[in-house]
Design an enzyme around this catalytic site. Structure first.
Site, short mmCIF file in Angstrom:
data_model
loop_
_atom_site.label_atom_id
_atom_site.label_comp_id
_atom_site.label_asym_id
_atom_site.label_seq_id
_atom_site.Cartn_x
_atom_site.Cartn_y
_atom_site.Cartn_z
N ARG A 192 0.84 -1.22 0.00
CA ARG A 192 0.00 0.00 0.00
C ARG A 192 0.87 1.26 0.00
O ARG A 192 0.55 2.25 -0.65
CB ARG A 192 -0.90 -0.02 1.24
CG ARG A 192 -1.82 1.16 1.40
CD ARG A 192 -2.34 1.28 2.84
NE ARG A 192 -1.21 1.54 3.76
CZ ARG A 192 -1.29 1.37 5.09
NH1 ARG A 192 -2.41 0.92 5.64
NH2 ARG A 192 -0.25 1.62 5.85
N ARG A 202 12.85 4.97 0.52
CA ARG A 202 12.89 3.66 1.20
C ARG A 202 12.29 2.64 0.25
O ARG A 202 11.21 2.84 -0.32
CB ARG A 202 12.11 3.71 2.51
CG ARG A 202 12.63 4.77 3.45
CD ARG A 202 11.90 4.78 4.76
NE ARG A 202 12.41 3.71 5.65
CZ ARG A 202 11.80 3.39 6.79
NH1 ARG A 202 10.66 3.98 7.12
NH2 ARG A 202 12.31 2.43 7.56
O1 LIG Z 1 5.11 3.80 11.46
C1 LIG Z 1 3.96 3.28 11.40
O2 LIG Z 1 2.90 3.79 11.83
C2 LIG Z 1 3.87 1.94 10.73
O3 LIG Z 1 5.13 1.35 10.88
C3 LIG Z 1 5.37 0.22 10.05
C4 LIG Z 1 6.75 0.31 9.46
O4 LIG Z 1 7.49 1.28 9.80
O5 LIG Z 1 7.07 -0.60 8.65
C5 LIG Z 1 5.35 -1.09 10.90
O6 LIG Z 1 6.19 -0.99 12.04
C6 LIG Z 1 6.58 -2.34 12.46
C7 LIG Z 1 7.57 -2.24 13.61
C8 LIG Z 1 6.88 -1.89 14.91
C9 LIG Z 1 5.78 -2.92 15.23
C10 LIG Z 1 4.72 -2.15 15.95
C11 LIG Z 1 3.55 -2.97 16.41
C12 LIG Z 1 2.40 -2.99 15.65
C13 LIG Z 1 1.26 -3.61 16.11
C14 LIG Z 1 1.24 -4.22 17.37
C15 LIG Z 1 0.08 -4.81 17.89
C16 LIG Z 1 0.06 -5.37 19.16
C17 LIG Z 1 1.23 -5.37 19.94
C18 LIG Z 1 2.39 -4.79 19.44
C19 LIG Z 1 2.42 -4.21 18.15
C20 LIG Z 1 3.58 -3.60 17.66
C21 LIG Z 1 3.93 -1.39 11.33
O7 LIG Z 1 3.44 -0.90 12.32
N1 LIG Z 1 3.34 -2.28 10.56
C22 LIG Z 1 1.97 -2.74 10.87
C23 LIG Z 1 1.96 -4.22 10.87
C24 LIG Z 1 2.70 -4.77 12.09
C25 LIG Z 1 1.89 -5.92 12.60
C26 LIG Z 1 2.36 -6.42 13.93
C27 LIG Z 1 1.45 -7.53 14.36
C28 LIG Z 1 1.84 -8.85 14.15
C29 LIG Z 1 1.03 -9.88 14.53
C30 LIG Z 1 -0.21 -9.65 15.15
C31 LIG Z 1 -1.04 -10.68 15.56
C32 LIG Z 1 -2.24 -10.42 16.17
C33 LIG Z 1 -2.65 -9.10 16.37
C34 LIG Z 1 -1.85 -8.05 15.97
C35 LIG Z 1 -0.61 -8.30 15.36
C36 LIG Z 1 0.23 -7.24 14.96
MG LIG Z 2 9.60 1.02 10.22
#
Ligand SMILES: O=C(O)CO[C@@H](C(=O)O)[C@@H](OCCCCCc1ccc2ccccc2c1)C(=O)NCCCCCc1ccc2ccccc2c1
Ligand SMILES: [Mg+2]
Ligand SMILES: [Mg+2]
Length: 345
Positions: A192, A202
């Site tokens: 997306r 990036r």
């Molecule tokens: O800057 C931004 O706003 C978006 O950044 C993306 C990037 O920089 O690639 C990217 O940053 C990734 C690194 C930091 C991870 C942050 C995160 C996200 C959701 C969570 C949910 C629950 C607990 C902890 C969590 C931690 C990002 O936010 N991508 C969105 C997808 C990440 C999904 C994480 C995830 C994985 C498995 C899961 C299973 C079940 C429910 C939620 C889940 C959530």
């Molecule tokens: Mg990141």
């Protein structure tokens, strides 16, 4: 005398949760009280780490040690960071990071350990891909990068669900399924955010994919390459769809209603987003293309059990397949994946 300071901290913590995440704050706040704070802090710790990763104005000789030591920083009361660029959207979280640390240190030891281990592994992975000259070239690189930034979150969450006995230990054992939960969400986001990331210089789309359709990734955004861009989009959509089966298998084993809702909502939003991406040239011309509010409200209401979620996946998989251009090489592969979903549930 009532300790109001605690309420103040709590209020700021949930302010930052709401302020840094459209898609996760609602589902985290709807969690059972046993998991709400641990997962909120898990989110804020990793969002703090990701804010360092995403800030392209921080010199590598500052950024790399910060990413690698973030798992130790979360044990340092009072630590804050105000060197993020003015445009970094979540910079205020790091300016006030001391309250995240203060709250982290009050969590049960088993949750602290999961959060610290995940932060250590994610920080190392982010540092590797932030190093000059390291790129996402092969599809294995793509899976590895997404494992570091999202797959590990799935592993950590499954560990928490099993640690509090809301889910059976087998949920944490199936690391492949937990990993796919993260890869599906992250791959949809990366697909997306093509234009936004290109603007920040990036490149997360793997060269092994875009290289079949253009000499440079940015060429996909040129109007004269529209057909090639749309074919490349099909290829990226197919690559994300490969995780659909694992996502449904993971959700099928979740028993606790509040955990199910928390896990299912981001996934149905992701398949709906993937459907919006397929065949949509706007991705290459405008940033921040999102599914309509009405569609998200409908999805939230219709995602209470595995049968409803499987039906939503089948619906969108069929729509994606119908939009796939038979002239695109991925046409057959997407058809196979969508066919499999018809049989699964
Ligand atoms: O800057 C931004 O706003 C978006 O950044 C993306 C990037 O920089 O690639 C990217 O940053 C990734 C690194 C930091 C991870 C942050 C995160 C996200 C959701 C969570 C949910 C629950 C607990 C902890 C969590 C931690 C990002 O936010 N991508 C969105 C997808 C990440 C999904 C994480 C995830 C994985 C498995 C899961 C299973 C079940 C429910 C939620 C889940 C959530
Ligand atoms: Mg990141
Ligand atoms: Mg980010």
């Amino acid at each position: 005398k009532y300790d109001y300071s605690n309420d103040k901290v709590r209020e700021r913590i949930y302010y930052h949760l709401n302020n840094t995440s459209r898609s996760f704050s609602a589902v985290i706040q709807a969690l059972d009280p046993e998991l709400k704070d641990p997962i909120c802090i898990f989110y804020l710790v990793l969002r703090g780490l990701d804010t360092v990763e995403d800030d392209m104005t921080i010199d590598l000789d500052i950024k790399l040690p910060l990413l690698k030591s973030f798992h130790e920083i979360i044990y340092q009361p009072g630590w804050t960071f105000d060197k993020c660029g003015p445009k970094e959207k979540d910079r205020q979280l790091l300016v006030e990071f001391d309250i995240v640390i203060e709250t982290f240190l009050k969590l049960k030891p088993e949750y602290q350990k999961i959060i610290a281990d995940t932060t250590k592994r994610m920080g190392e992975g982010m540092a590797h891909y932030a190093t000059a000259g390291v790129h996402v070239n092969t599809t294995e690189d793509f899976d590895q990068y997404c494992h570091y930034v999202a797959g590990l979150v799935g592993l950590g969450l499954s560990g928490m669900f099993s640690a509090c006995n809301f889910e059976s230990p087998s949920v944490a054992k199936r690391e492949d399924l937990s990993n796919s939960m993260g890869l599906f969400l992250q791959k949809v986001n990366i697909t997306r955010d093509f234009l936004e990331d290109l603007r920040d210089n990036r490149h997360f789309w793997p060269k092994a994919i875009w290289g079949e359709y253009a000499d440079k990734m940015e060429d996909l955004a040129k109007p004269e390459n529209k057909e090639k861009a749309m074919e490349c989009m099909s290829h990226m959509v197919h690559n994300a769809l490969c995780h659909m089966q694992d996502v449904l298998e993971y959700l099928g084993q979740i028993k606790n209603p509040s955990v199910f809702h928390f896990c299912a909502i981001p996934q149905v939003m992701a398949i709906a987003t993937l459907n919006m991406l397929q065949g949509n040239y706007n991705i290459f011309t405008t940033e921040n293309v999102k599914i309509r509010k009405g569609e998200t409200v409908w999805l939230m209401k219709e995602s209470n059990n595995i049968d409803q979620v499987a039906a939503i996946f089948r619906l969108y998989a069929r729509q994606i397949n119908n939009k796939t251009n038979p002239l695109h090489r991925q046409f057959v592969d997407i058809g196979v994946l969508c066919g499999q979903i018809e049989q699964t549930c």
